[in-house]
Design a protein around this motif. Structure first.
Motif, PDB file in Angstrom:
ATOM      1  N   ALA A 108       2.785  19.863  23.932  1.00 20.08           N
ATOM      2  CA  ALA A 108       1.518  20.483  23.532  1.00 20.08           C
ATOM      3  C   ALA A 108       0.358  20.100  24.434  1.00 20.08           C
ATOM      4  O   ALA A 108      -0.656  20.798  24.473  1.00 20.08           O
ATOM      5  N   GLY A 109       0.468  19.001  25.166  1.00 16.44           N
ATOM      6  CA  GLY A 109      -0.639  18.569  26.016  1.00 16.44           C
ATOM      7  C   GLY A 109      -0.565  19.067  27.438  1.00 16.44           C
ATOM      8  O   GLY A 109      -1.478  18.816  28.229  1.00 16.44           O
ATOM      9  N   GLY A 110       0.508  19.800  27.790  1.00 15.48           N
ATOM     10  CA  GLY A 110       0.635  20.310  29.144  1.00 15.48           C
ATOM     11  C   GLY A 110      -0.222  21.537  29.383  1.00 15.48           C
ATOM     12  O   GLY A 110      -0.928  22.014  28.496  1.00 15.48           O
ATOM     13  N   SER A 111      -0.142  22.071  30.593  1.00 12.17           N
ATOM     14  CA  SER A 111      -0.984  23.220  30.957  1.00 12.17           C
ATOM     15  C   SER A 111      -0.687  24.428  30.081  1.00 12.17           C
ATOM     16  O   SER A 111      -1.588  25.018  29.482  1.00 12.17           O
ATOM     17  N   ILE A 112       0.583  24.812  29.995  1.00 14.97           N
ATOM     18  CA  ILE A 112       0.969  25.957  29.180  1.00 14.97           C
ATOM     19  C   ILE A 112       0.922  25.594  27.702  1.00 14.97           C
ATOM     20  O   ILE A 112       0.420  26.361  26.873  1.00 14.97           O
ATOM     21  N   GLY A 113       1.425  24.412  27.359  1.00 13.34           N
ATOM     22  CA  GLY A 113       1.443  24.009  25.950  1.00 13.34           C
ATOM     23  C   GLY A 113       0.063  23.974  25.333  1.00 13.34           C
ATOM     24  O   GLY A 113      -0.150  24.450  24.211  1.00 13.34           O
ATOM     25  N   SER A 114      -0.919  23.436  26.056  1.00 14.36           N
ATOM     26  CA  SER A 114      -2.271  23.332  25.494  1.00 14.36           C
ATOM     27  C   SER A 114      -2.911  24.706  25.324  1.00 14.36           C
ATOM     28  O   SER A 114      -3.594  24.961  24.342  1.00 14.36           O
ATOM     29  N   GLU A 115      -2.680  25.612  26.283  1.00 20.69           N
ATOM     30  CA  GLU A 115      -3.230  26.965  26.136  1.00 20.69           C
ATOM     31  C   GLU A 115      -2.537  27.712  24.998  1.00 20.69           C
ATOM     32  O   GLU A 115      -3.179  28.469  24.259  1.00 20.69           O
ATOM     33  N   LEU A 116      -1.239  27.488  24.827  1.00 14.59           N
ATOM     34  CA  LEU A 116      -0.542  28.065  23.679  1.00 14.59           C
ATOM     35  C   LEU A 116      -1.186  27.597  22.378  1.00 14.59           C
ATOM     36  O   LEU A 116      -1.427  28.390  21.463  1.00 14.59           O
ATOM     37  N   CYS A 117      -1.484  26.308  22.300  1.00 12.16           N
ATOM     38  CA  CYS A 117      -2.118  25.760  21.098  1.00 12.16           C
ATOM     39  C   CYS A 117      -3.459  26.422  20.837  1.00 12.16           C
ATOM     40  O   CYS A 117      -3.781  26.771  19.687  1.00 12.16           O
ATOM     41  N   ARG A 118      -4.257  26.602  21.880  1.00 13.06           N
ATOM     42  CA  ARG A 118      -5.578  27.210  21.705  1.00 13.06           C
ATOM     43  C   ARG A 118      -5.465  28.654  21.208  1.00 13.06           C
ATOM     44  O   ARG A 118      -6.265  29.103  20.391  1.00 13.06           O
ATOM     45  N   GLN A 119      -4.472  29.378  21.724  1.00 10.22           N
ATOM     46  CA  GLN A 119      -4.320  30.761  21.289  1.00 10.22           C
ATOM     47  C   GLN A 119      -3.658  30.850  19.912  1.00 10.22           C
ATOM     48  O   GLN A 119      -3.980  31.738  19.121  1.00 10.22           O
ATOM     49  N   ILE A 120      -2.758  29.943  19.633  1.00 14.40           N
ATOM     50  CA  ILE A 120      -2.101  29.931  18.321  1.00 14.40           C
ATOM     51  C   ILE A 120      -3.119  29.692  17.217  1.00 14.40           C
ATOM     52  O   ILE A 120      -3.111  30.358  16.178  1.00 14.40           O
ATOM     53  N   ILE A 121      -4.013  28.734  17.439  1.00 15.67           N
ATOM     54  CA  ILE A 121      -4.963  28.374  16.386  1.00 15.67           C
ATOM     55  C   ILE A 121      -5.932  29.520  16.097  1.00 15.67           C
ATOM     56  O   ILE A 121      -6.484  29.610  14.992  1.00 15.67           O
ATOM     57  N   GLN A 122      -6.118  30.424  17.069  1.00 17.29           N
ATOM     58  CA  GLN A 122      -6.974  31.595  16.840  1.00 17.29           C
ATOM     59  C   GLN A 122      -6.331  32.580  15.859  1.00 17.29           C
ATOM     60  O   GLN A 122      -7.031  33.395  15.242  1.00 17.29           O
ATOM     61  N   GLN A 123      -5.013  32.507  15.714  1.00 16.75           N
ATOM     62  CA  GLN A 123      -4.296  33.442  14.840  1.00 16.75           C
ATOM     63  C   GLN A 123      -4.078  32.882  13.435  1.00 16.75           C
ATOM     64  O   GLN A 123      -3.280  33.416  12.668  1.00 16.75           O
ATOM     65  N   GLN A 124      -4.779  31.820  13.110  1.00 14.70           N
ATOM     66  CA  GLN A 124      -4.780  31.250  11.753  1.00 14.70           C
ATOM     67  C   GLN A 124      -3.386  30.894  11.215  1.00 14.70           C
ATOM     68  O   GLN A 124      -2.928  31.443  10.216  1.00 14.70           O
ATOM     69  N   PRO A 125      -2.696  29.965  11.877  1.00 14.79           N
ATOM     70  CA  PRO A 125      -1.440  29.479  11.283  1.00 14.79           C
ATOM     71  C   PRO A 125      -1.737  28.649  10.044  1.00 14.79           C
ATOM     72  O   PRO A 125      -2.862  28.182   9.845  1.00 14.79           O
ATOM     73  N   ARG A 126      -0.736  28.456   9.218  1.00  8.75           N
ATOM     74  CA  ARG A 126      -0.923  27.607   8.047  1.00  8.75           C
ATOM     75  C   ARG A 126      -1.124  26.155   8.499  1.00  8.75           C
ATOM     76  O   ARG A 126      -1.915  25.412   7.915  1.00  8.75           O
ATOM     77  N   GLN A 127      -0.419  25.773   9.582  1.00 13.58           N
ATOM     78  CA  GLN A 127      -0.494  24.404  10.094  1.00 13.58           C
ATOM     79  C   GLN A 127       0.010  24.408  11.530  1.00 13.58           C
ATOM     80  O   GLN A 127       0.907  25.181  11.876  1.00 13.58           O
ATOM     81  N   LEU A 128      -0.575  23.588  12.379  1.00 19.57           N
ATOM     82  CA  LEU A 128      -0.154  23.490  13.772  1.00 19.57           C
ATOM     83  C   LEU A 128       0.289  22.061  14.052  1.00 19.57           C
ATOM     84  O   LEU A 128      -0.485  21.111  13.879  1.00 19.57           O
ATOM     85  N   VAL A 129       1.540  21.924  14.485  1.00 17.21           N
ATOM     86  CA  VAL A 129       2.120  20.611  14.779  1.00 17.21           C
ATOM     87  C   VAL A 129       2.181  20.444  16.295  1.00 17.21           C
ATOM     88  O   VAL A 129       2.830  21.240  16.989  1.00 17.21           O
TER      89      VAL A 129
END
Length: 651
Positions: free
Chosen positions: A304-325
């Motif tokens: 999650a802290g890598g280049s692709i992983g961190s951007e995935l996290c930023r975009q995922i959180i915009q889509q309102q998941p129930r929880q992000l691990v």
């Protein structure tokens, strides 16, 4: 008088905001009565003395005007930054006040005395001049005071001149802010719109692009600011191509989406993005695909802290998941992405887990405990030369880490697992690419062997992303900043490029289309020669290339030779079979699969070779089972280098 004006400005600026508003309100109160009296004087061509029965009209007019002015926000505007929006608000407020005044006079015409109809128009004009003019004069005085104070502190420090390309709203706003600041001095506008040529905007003349060369010499300008945030990326690329030949450093403003919520500031000026040079126009996302695996679901991102992983996290959180691990082996990287996500202000629970994908037990427990429904597997070693120097750990992490994640997902009945793969997995010439193709084979085999499994496996394969860790672009910028040389491995090397946000967005959408065992490839656009990229970055930095024909140039480009395992070009497909999908930038590849019982035996052999540091066996297994794997180094030389690195502790 000038000294007195400066003292008054200093005194006013030092007052609390409430005091400033009361002073402004008092000035307006007086102006409203004065404007009405002057309207009578002008209309009757005499010094007008109101009869006693008409005094109520002059006393009432401010009581009508002030609430209207307040409603239109005239007392919330910061006078030092007043602009066209505030002037428009003043016009609307005075128009409404004039209408209300007219209605009041008509209703009380018996008590109002003689009120010629032209009084209303004259009063409105005078009031615009007084209310608007007082604010403009105050802004001028405060700006002069601010500049004078800065000059007193810095003893008239010279500001570097800059030319602004783009005379639209963003350019005009930028010029106004620069004039009030103390960092850069705008001297002219450049714009393609012929109707603006030779016009004045904020005191600066607008010129045609053809005049740029003479303007650079005239003002001795070393920098140009591109203020065209609303143009398409393709148009921006064309503009930048025309500017490359000029000896100026080029910087730009962010896109409209980034400045829509606030005013432009000097800190918004930044280096030209390499995405602007490529001219790739991102396709609007399919919102159904974006949300399918995320909204109201618990999502895990490994790496999650890598280049692709961190951007995935930023975009995922915009889509309102129930929880992000967040699952990450690096403590600092995990801390950084957690902090970044909290700053986004989304009300989504975030769980930060330190752990390795080699720890299957921890992965499985995490998936089961948090009820993970979607996994984006971005954890991998991706730097080609580094993995080539550390074969054992590269294969262990990329192959066995993917296996552990997949088995943990199946055991926890995760709905979807998406593997972030790479174009280097296609006919690989290096261990990193071969290990990523092996990771794909694992998911393909599991999907084929367990068709009734609750977990759906999907792989997404794409090329280089701009600005990622280890990317060539940050390296080039650093080398240019250090005075060169800029190092390119080969004059003919080409690469496909995509921005990190676009890649992450497409990964999410591709993962939502998977049916099980799918390999998706992303449309990477046209390939780019790395040498051309290096030259353009040098030119856009306001510098020149130093070579045999230009020995006096600023930056030299040196060719260092291909690194271990590096290709001249990359591919996205192993075979020729590819199918279109509902998304124009995503295709489905049809690749050869190794059935699970056979692959399981190969994995057992590979695990044993990794545990024994048997580099020869690791290489032999990859050569045998990875289609098109043609390592560049000679087998004997490769084995000797691995043994040498093993002896030095680098394995």
């Amino acid at each position: 008088m000038r000294r007195l004006a400066l003292r008054l400005s200093d005194w006013f600026l030092a007052r609390p905001r409430m005091v400033k508003r009361l002073i402004t309100l008092s000035v307006d109160y007086t102006a409203v009565m004065l404007a009405l009296w002057l309207a009578y004087c002008l209309r009757l061509s005499t010094i007008y003395t109101p009869p006693p029965q008409q005094w109520w009209l002059f006393l009432l007019s401010p009581l009508l005007a002030i609430p209207v002015f307040a409603r239109f926000g005239l007392y919330r505007t910061v006078i030092r930054y007043i602009g066209l929006d505030a002037i428009w608000a003043i016009l609307k407020a005075i128009t409404l006040y004039t209408l209300i005044l007219a209605v009041v006079i008509l209703l009380a015409r018996e008590y109002a005395g003689l009120v010629p109809r032209t009084i209303y128009a004259i009063n409105a004009i005078l009031l615009v001049l007084m209310i608007g003019g007082s604010r403009i004069m105050a802004r001028w005085a405060f700006t002069r005071q601010q500049i004078s104070s800065e000059q007193r502190r810095k003893q008239a420090e010279f500001l570097p001149p800059v030319i602004i390309y783009g005379a639209g709203a963003a350019g005009a706003q930028l010029a106004a802010i620069l004039k009030m600041g103390n960092q850069l001095r705008p001297v002219a506008f450049i714009d393609d719109d012929q109707t603006l040529h030779h016009q004045q905007i904020n005191g600066l003349t607008v010129y045609a692009p053809s005049a740029l060369s003479s303007l650079i010499k005239r003002f001795e300008t070393a920098e140009l600011l591109l203020a065209m945030p609303s143009v398409s990326r393709r148009q921006r690329q064309q503009i930048l191509q025309t500017l490359e030949s000029y000896p100026v450093r080029i910087r730009t403003l962010p896109g409209m989406s980034e400045i829509a919520q606030g005013k432009i500031s000097v800190s918004d000026i930044r280096e030209v993005e390499i995405g602007d040079l490529l001219g790739r126009e991102p396709v609007a996302p399919d919102t159904v695909l974006l949300t399918r695996n995320i909204t109201d679901k618990t999502v895990m991102v490994t790496g999650a802290g890598g280049s692709i992983g961190s951007e995935l996290c930023r975009q995922i959180i915009q889509q309102q998941p129930r929880q992000l691990v967040l699952y990450e082996i690096s403590e600092y990287a995990l801390y950084e992405i957690e902090k970044s996500l909290h700053h986004l202000g989304r009300d989504v629970p975030i769980v930060s887990l330190l752990g390795s994908v080699l720890d299957k037990n921890r992965l499985q427990k995490a998936c089961q405990h948090f009820g993970v429904q979607t996994i984006y597997h971005a954890a991998a070693y991706k730097h080609v030369p580094m993995v080539e120097k550390n074969i054992t750990e590269g294969v262990r992490n990329n192959v066995l880490g993917t296996l552990n994640t997949a088995l943990a997902a199946m055991a926890a009945e995760v709905e979807t697992m998406v593997l972030i793969s790479t174009d280097k997995a296609v006919r690989p010439t290096n261990t990193m690419g071969a290990s990523k193709r092996f990771a794909e084979l694992i998911l393909q085999a599991l999907a084929t062997n367990e068709p009734q499994s609750a977990t759906r496996f999907t792989m997404v394969r794409f090329g280089n992303v701009l600005g990622s860790s280890g990317s060539v672009i940050p390296l080039f910028r650093q080398q240019i900043a250090n005075g060169g040389p800029v190092t390119v491995t080969h004059p003919d090397i080409i690469r496909y490029f995509m921005t990190i946000p676009e890649a992450a967005e497409l990964v999410i959408q591709a993962g939502a289309m998977g049916e099980g065992g799918d390999v998706f490839v992303l449309d990477m656009g046209e390939p780019v020669k790395i040498i051309d990229l290096a030259r353009r970055l040098v030119h856009l930095s306001g510098l020149s290339i130093r070579d045999e024909t230009r020995p006096d140039g600023d930056i030299e480009i040196q060719f260092t030779g291909l690194r271990p395992g590096e290709k001249l070009y990359e591919e996205l497909l192993i075979g020729s079979h590819v199918a279109v999908t509902r998304h124009p930038k995503i295709m489905r590849a049809e690749e050869q699969v190794i059935i699970w019982p056979v692959l399981q035996d190969i994995l057992d052999q590979l695990s044993a070779a990794i545990e024994q540091d048997d580099y020869g066996q690791i290489r032999a297994l990859l050569l045998t089972h990875i289609d098109g794997f043609t390592p560049q180094s000679d087998p004997e030389d490769w084995l000797q280098s691995q043994q040498a690195m093993s002896a030095s502790g680098q394995v």
